[in-house]
Design a protein around this motif. Structure first.
Motif, PDB file in Angstrom:
ATOM      1  N   GLY A  66       0.815  -1.208   0.000  1.00 37.27           N
ATOM      2  CA  GLY A  66       0.000   0.000   0.000  1.00 37.27           C
ATOM      3  C   GLY A  66       0.852   1.263   0.000  1.00 37.27           C
ATOM      4  O   GLY A  66       1.747   1.440  -0.824  1.00 37.27           O
ATOM      5  N   LEU A  67       0.610   2.126   0.964  1.00 31.79           N
ATOM      6  CA  LEU A  67       1.308   3.420   1.051  1.00 31.79           C
ATOM      7  C   LEU A  67       2.485   3.397   2.024  1.00 31.79           C
ATOM      8  O   LEU A  67       2.981   4.463   2.416  1.00 31.79           O
ATOM      9  CB  LEU A  67       0.311   4.510   1.474  1.00 31.79           C
ATOM     10  N   ASP A  68       2.939   2.202   2.383  1.00 31.34           N
ATOM     11  CA  ASP A  68       4.040   2.107   3.353  1.00 31.34           C
ATOM     12  C   ASP A  68       5.307   2.793   2.860  1.00 31.34           C
ATOM     13  O   ASP A  68       6.037   3.415   3.645  1.00 31.34           O
ATOM     14  CB  ASP A  68       4.346   0.641   3.669  1.00 31.34           C
ATOM     15  N   GLN A  69       5.605   2.684   1.573  1.00 31.03           N
ATOM     16  CA  GLN A  69       6.820   3.302   1.035  1.00 31.03           C
ATOM     17  C   GLN A  69       6.745   4.838   1.141  1.00 31.03           C
ATOM     18  O   GLN A  69       7.746   5.505   1.422  1.00 31.03           O
ATOM     19  CB  GLN A  69       7.019   2.894  -0.429  1.00 31.03           C
ATOM     20  N   PHE A  70       5.547   5.377   0.944  1.00 38.36           N
ATOM     21  CA  PHE A  70       5.374   6.829   1.037  1.00 38.36           C
ATOM     22  C   PHE A  70       5.471   7.294   2.488  1.00 38.36           C
ATOM     23  O   PHE A  70       6.033   8.351   2.769  1.00 38.36           O
ATOM     24  CB  PHE A  70       4.029   7.246   0.434  1.00 38.36           C
ATOM     25  N   ARG A  71       4.933   6.494   3.403  1.00 35.27           N
ATOM     26  CA  ARG A  71       5.076   6.836   4.828  1.00 35.27           C
ATOM     27  C   ARG A  71       6.540   6.810   5.234  1.00 35.27           C
ATOM     28  O   ARG A  71       7.006   7.691   5.969  1.00 35.27           O
ATOM     29  CB  ARG A  71       4.262   5.861   5.679  1.00 35.27           C
ATOM     30  N   SER A  72       7.246   5.800   4.760  1.00 27.22           N
ATOM     31  CA  SER A  72       8.673   5.707   5.067  1.00 27.22           C
ATOM     32  C   SER A  72       9.441   6.891   4.510  1.00 27.22           C
ATOM     33  O   SER A  72      10.389   7.390   5.134  1.00 27.22           O
ATOM     34  CB  SER A  72       9.231   4.392   4.493  1.00 27.22           C
ATOM     35  N   MET A  73       9.008   7.390   3.331  1.00 24.27           N
ATOM     36  CA  MET A  73       9.682   8.522   2.707  1.00 24.27           C
ATOM     37  C   MET A  73       9.618   9.754   3.608  1.00 24.27           C
ATOM     38  O   MET A  73      10.605  10.485   3.747  1.00 24.27           O
ATOM     39  CB  MET A  73       9.036   8.813   1.353  1.00 24.27           C
ATOM     40  N   PHE A  74       8.460  10.002   4.220  1.00 22.02           N
ATOM     41  CA  PHE A  74       8.318  11.182   5.064  1.00 22.02           C
ATOM     42  C   PHE A  74       8.835  10.958   6.478  1.00 22.02           C
ATOM     43  O   PHE A  74       9.077  11.926   7.205  1.00 22.02           O
ATOM     44  CB  PHE A  74       6.847  11.614   5.097  1.00 22.02           C
ATOM     45  N   ASP A  75       8.992   9.694   6.874  1.00 24.11           N
ATOM     46  CA  ASP A  75       9.527   9.411   8.208  1.00 24.11           C
ATOM     47  C   ASP A  75      11.047   9.491   8.242  1.00 24.11           C
ATOM     48  O   ASP A  75      11.631   9.835   9.277  1.00 24.11           O
ATOM     49  CB  ASP A  75       9.079   8.021   8.678  1.00 24.11           C
ATOM     50  N   ILE A  86      19.087   2.308  -7.728  1.00 22.61           N
ATOM     51  CA  ILE A  86      20.043   1.583  -8.558  1.00 22.61           C
ATOM     52  C   ILE A  86      21.183   1.014  -7.721  1.00 22.61           C
ATOM     53  O   ILE A  86      21.488  -0.179  -7.797  1.00 22.61           O
ATOM     54  CB  ILE A  86      20.608   2.500  -9.670  1.00 22.61           C
ATOM     55  N   LEU A  87      21.814   1.854  -6.923  1.00 22.95           N
ATOM     56  CA  LEU A  87      22.960   1.391  -6.142  1.00 22.95           C
ATOM     57  C   LEU A  87      22.530   0.629  -4.896  1.00 22.95           C
ATOM     58  O   LEU A  87      23.176  -0.351  -4.507  1.00 22.95           O
ATOM     59  CB  LEU A  87      23.839   2.591  -5.739  1.00 22.95           C
ATOM     60  N   GLY A  88      21.447   1.092  -4.243  1.00 23.12           N
ATOM     61  CA  GLY A  88      20.984   0.428  -3.025  1.00 23.12           C
ATOM     62  C   GLY A  88      20.003  -0.692  -3.269  1.00 23.12           C
ATOM     63  O   GLY A  88      19.605  -1.385  -2.324  1.00 23.12           O
ATOM     64  N   ASN A  89      19.556  -0.882  -4.510  1.00 21.92           N
ATOM     65  CA  ASN A  89      18.646  -1.972  -4.886  1.00 21.92           C
ATOM     66  C   ASN A  89      17.332  -1.927  -4.104  1.00 21.92           C
ATOM     67  O   ASN A  89      16.755  -2.956  -3.784  1.00 21.92           O
ATOM     68  CB  ASN A  89      19.331  -3.331  -4.701  1.00 21.92           C
ATOM     69  N   ASN A  90      16.881  -0.716  -3.782  1.00 20.70           N
ATOM     70  CA  ASN A  90      15.586  -0.554  -3.112  1.00 20.70           C
ATOM     71  C   ASN A  90      14.645   0.115  -4.102  1.00 20.70           C
ATOM     72  O   ASN A  90      14.339   1.304  -4.012  1.00 20.70           O
ATOM     73  CB  ASN A  90      15.744   0.290  -1.846  1.00 20.70           C
ATOM     74  N   MET A  91      14.185  -0.661  -5.060  1.00 25.50           N
ATOM     75  CA  MET A  91      13.409  -0.127  -6.167  1.00 25.50           C
ATOM     76  C   MET A  91      12.077   0.480  -5.721  1.00 25.50           C
ATOM     77  O   MET A  91      11.649   1.512  -6.228  1.00 25.50           O
ATOM     78  CB  MET A  91      13.135  -1.233  -7.193  1.00 25.50           C
ATOM     79  N   SER A  92      11.421  -0.142  -4.777  1.00 26.15           N
ATOM     80  CA  SER A  92      10.103   0.325  -4.351  1.00 26.15           C
ATOM     81  C   SER A  92      10.186   1.696  -3.699  1.00 26.15           C
ATOM     82  O   SER A  92       9.393   2.599  -3.985  1.00 26.15           O
ATOM     83  CB  SER A  92       9.475  -0.682  -3.383  1.00 26.15           C
TER      84      SER A  92
END
Length: 286
Positions: free
Chosen positions: A40-49, A247-253
């Motif tokens: 869901g929106l977990d990646q977006f929450r992580s972005m702001f956290d 690309i370097l960290g392989n965290n595509m999401s």
């Protein structure tokens, strides 16, 4: 005749947009789109956290706003000065010299700037030490100096090309206005103040409003070729952060979530500034 262009647009512009779904997944390359876990929106929450994400957004806004402000003011001022030159040969020479950096890539200019600004024997630091007795400045290794260097080098590269717009607008001013002003005893400064600047105001308004849509684009090519780990705190922007994370960290999401956030905000800004340009300067695309 349109079929090849439409096919290329579909293949390279629209088909890749299907990859947006990985911003809502815990994407693993070996499981693919269909079998990766939906979050869901977990990646977006992580972005702001995350503190580094917020710092990157702040860096992008600061650098982009400074670039936008100066890339509007400097070309307009330079066009006014260039318009006062009466020797056409000298005027064309100056125009050619200031346009030239625009056609050089940041790969080339980045290498040149790294050599010129090096604290260990760089030409700029040698001049500062010889003329003013200033200690070597680490332009590309200090965060505050890096922002200054990024903005100044961007202006130096692009202001000559941006001047074309203002020169074209100046060429369209009716000469009879200046003749009437001279008859009335107006000086060159008064003519500039009351004729030239009002004539330039609509195109300045259009350029300013359209530039606002790039407020989240601080220049990936430039920053990528100039920055280093020493200036990540104040020089890292959204695009370089996405590159390192995805690309370097392989965290595509996570990288896709940041990129999608930037794209949505940029799209909204494009619509808003178009409406502003239409109201303020009667600028219309359709």
């Amino acid at each position: 005749m349109l079929l090849p262009a439409v096919a290329l647009a579909l293949l390279f512009q629209y088909l890749p947009m299907l990859g947006i779904v990985i911003a809502f997944q815990n994407f693993k390359p070996w499981t693919g789109f269909l079998h990766s876990q939906w979050v869901g929106l977990d990646q977006f929450r992580s972005m702001f956290d995350r503190l580094d994400s917020r710092q990157v957004i702040a860096n992008t806004l600061i650098i982009a706003c400074l670039k936008i402000a100066f890339i509007i003011a400097v070309p307009a001022a330079f066009a006014l000065l260039l318009n006062e030159i009466r020797r056409m040969a000298f005027k064309r020479l100056v125009q050619t010299l200031v346009y030239l950096p625009h056609f050089l890539s940041w790969v080339i200019l980045g290498s040149i700037l790294i050599d010129l600004l090096s604290p260990d024997g760089g030409l700029v630091n040698r001049m500062l030490a010889g003329l003013f007795g200033i200690k070597p400045v680490f332009f590309l290794g200090d965060g505050d100096w890096f922002r200054f260097t990024a903005v100044v080098s961007h202006i130096w590269k692009e202001f000559g090309y941006s001047t074309i717009i203002y020169l074209a607008s100046l060429a369209g001013i009716n000469p009879s206005l200046y003749e009437a002003a001279e008859v009335d005893g107006a000086s060159r400064w008064k003519q500039t103040l009351h004729i030239t600047l009002p004539a330039l105001l609509p195109i300045i308004t259009v350029c300013a409003t359209l530039e606002l849509s790039n407020i989240l684009n601080a220049g990936f090519d430039q920053i990528f070729n100039l920055y280093n780990p020493l200036v990540y705190a104040k020089g890292d922007i959204i695009d370089t952060f996405v590159y390192r994370t995805g690309i370097l960290g392989n965290n595509m999401s996570f990288a896709s979530a940041i990129g999608l956030f930037k794209s949505v905000i940029s799209c909204v800004l494009v619509v808003l500034v178009y409406q502003l340009a239409k109201r303020a300067a009667n600028y219309r695309i359709f």
